[in-house]
Design an enzyme around this catalytic site. Structure first.
Site, PDB file in Angstrom:
ATOM      1  N   TYR A  88       0.841  -1.202   0.000  1.00 19.71           N
ATOM      2  CA  TYR A  88       0.000   0.000   0.000  1.00 19.71           C
ATOM      3  C   TYR A  88       0.870   1.243   0.000  1.00 19.71           C
ATOM      4  CZ  TYR A  88      -4.375  -2.415   1.195  1.00 19.71           C
ATOM      5  OH  TYR A  88      -5.502  -3.191   1.173  1.00 19.71           O
ATOM      6  N   ARG A 122      -3.210 -11.653   4.011  1.00 20.11           N
ATOM      7  CA  ARG A 122      -4.513 -11.297   3.470  1.00 20.11           C
ATOM      8  C   ARG A 122      -4.634 -11.845   2.051  1.00 20.11           C
ATOM      9  NH1 ARG A 122      -7.927  -7.696   4.523  1.00 20.11           N
ATOM     10  NH2 ARG A 122      -9.214  -9.515   4.173  1.00 20.11           N
ATOM     11  N   HIS A 134      -7.359  -8.491  -2.354  1.00 24.41           N
ATOM     12  CA  HIS A 134      -8.692  -7.891  -2.165  1.00 24.41           C
ATOM     13  C   HIS A 134      -8.684  -6.429  -2.578  1.00 24.41           C
ATOM     14  CE1 HIS A 134      -6.454  -7.011   1.534  1.00 24.41           C
ATOM     15  NE2 HIS A 134      -7.138  -5.887   1.550  1.00 24.41           N
TER      16      HIS A 134
HETATM   17 FE   FE2 Z   1      -6.345  -4.231   2.574  1.00 25.35          FE
END
Ligand code: FE2
Lengths: 200, 245
Positions: B111, B160, B163
């Site tokens: 990110y 994760r 997504h």
């Molecule tokens: Fe996320």
């Protein structure tokens, strides 16, 4: 047939990338972050400031939450295509979004004192602001309301506040005065002062 | 006087279709989950209205994450995809004018955020945010690169699934929703403690977007389809019965 609602998932720690990118330093994609300004011109009614923070069950302030508010204008009307009761103040959006201060977690809204709004069945409610809180660790966004400390008589007659079984918890929905035309509203996710959250 | 069907309040959320507030395997939920029951109250004007977002707020590249952060003539690195679908309510009616804001990691699972420390590199041409407003039929579409899975500090080795985060506004503030879209076939979905907060596997399946070859763009991008169902309103019986009926 009634379909099933899409399940919620946590907003996660990076909600600000999508919802307030300018705050995170992504400044070249959107001109401005949505909800950063609620007043787009001279507004009707009393202009007020609302500040506060969201606290976890260990008494620590969340620094990764996103808080949104939705409220009526000074005359109790919503700036919305769904508003059927009249035309709201064209210079007031009614909707605010705060990423919170990245260091202190404090949110801040420059808004107006909302007018009173009736329930669906016509009973008058005390003036209030709807809050919606998302963050890492919150699996479904939490909705609550902020009421005003200087509206004691209206609060006493408010149908939602009247539904709160443990009367001491009513106080969790009432802001405190924090100077002239300023209010502070702290939201507690857990603990003895846990805020009343709504299924509404 | 003609019979008038009337929309009543919003249908209450079905808790069984949503994640539990407290799911100890998702550690952060332990101290951030309210412990008292929610206070139930019928929706009214404040919940049945919501903010208005006009198409004029959108920039020409808001729905194109491949290009909206990239330098001129460049594009984000990663598998190119189209994500599209419809926003409808629980009665199956389209929700036009719904604002969808999306955010995601880059193709390496990183990110663009100062609190993010994963060693996968940033892509200088990928910001990770985009938005779109549904049309009259509730349809939306945006382009992006498929995000990568990423590790996160929960258990010692939790990842994760890939997504995309979605924030959705419907017509009424009661419909406000934030969720995540997953990708068909990702083996990490069923290992994820955040997904696992949803007890019902059928509910989880509604967050998994299938590959949609019919909407893919040959020699350009694959497509994934993700329909979103927002809360619906109860419909009252006809209000004004005609004489003789
Ligand atoms: Fe996320």
């Amino acid at each position: 047939m009634t379909l099933k609602e899409t399940p919620s998932q946590t907003a996660g720690p990076y909600v600000h990338i999508g919802c307030t990118p300018n705050v995170t330093g992504i400044t070249s994609v959107y001109r401005a972050d949505p909800g950063a300004t609620m007043k787009t011109g001279p507004v009707k009614g009393r202009e007020i400031t609302v500040t506060g923070a969201v606290h976890d069950g260990m008494g620590q302030v969340l620094r990764d939450a996103m808080v949104e508010i939705w409220q009526a204008d000074g005359d109790g009307l919503f700036r919305s295509a769904q508003e059927t009761r009249g035309d709201a103040d064209p210079n007031f959006t009614g909707w605010g979004r705060s990423a919170g201060d990245m260091d202190t977690g404090e949110f801040r809204f420059e808004t107006v004192m909302p007018g009173a709004v009736p329930t669906a069945d016509g009973r008058m409610q005390a003036p209030h602001i709807t809050f919606w809180i998302v963050a890492r660790g919150i699996n479904t966004g939490l909705q609550t309301r902020m009421y005003f400390p200087d509206e004691a008589a209206a609060n006493d007659a408010d149908p939602l506040l009247a539904r709160i079984e443990h009367r001491a918890r009513v106080a969790t929905l009432i802001a405190r005065r924090d100077g002239a035309e300023a209010y502070r509203f702290d939201i507690y996710l857990q603990g003895p002062d846990e805020t009343v959250f709504l299924d509404i | 006087m003609a019979d008038t069907p009337r929309l009543a309040g919003y249908i209450a959320r079905d808790a069984g279709q949503h994640p539990a507030a407290l799911h100890p395997a998702y550690k952060t939920s332990v101290k951030r989950s309210p412990q008292a029951a929610l206070l139930s109250f019928p929706s009214g004007p404040g919940e049945e209205t919501g903010p208005v977002f006009g198409h004029d707020m959108l920039g020409p590249l808001d729905h194109d994450l491949i290009h909206n952060f990239a330098a001129d003539g460049r594009s984000a690195i990663g598998p190119r995809i189209v994500v599209q679908g419809r926003v409808i309510d629980q009665s199956g009616r389209p929700v036009p004018g719904a604002l969808l804001e999306v955010w995601q990691a880059n193709a390496g699972g990183r990110y663009r955020h100062k609190k993010e420390g994963y060693l996968a590199p940033l892509d200088p041409d990928f910001g990770g945010c985009g938005r779109v407003i549904t049309d009259a039929e509730g349809r939306y579409e945006f382009r992006t690169v498929q995000p990568g899975p990423y590790p996160w500090p929960n258990g010692v080795n939790d990842w994760r699934p890939a997504h995309i985060h979605f924030s959705v506004f419907g017509a009424g503030f009661a419909q406000r929703l934030i969720t995540q879209m997953y990708f068909e076939g990702d083996p990490l979905i069923w290992r994820c403690p955040i997904v696992g907060a949803i007890a019902d596997p059928e509910a989880v399946r509604r967050l998994i977007a299938p590959l949609d070859m019919d909407r893919s763009l040959p020699m350009d991008a694959r497509a994934y389809s993700f329909d979103i169902v927002l809360r619906g309103r109860r419909q009252t019986l006809f209000e004004n019965r005609m004489e003789g009926l």
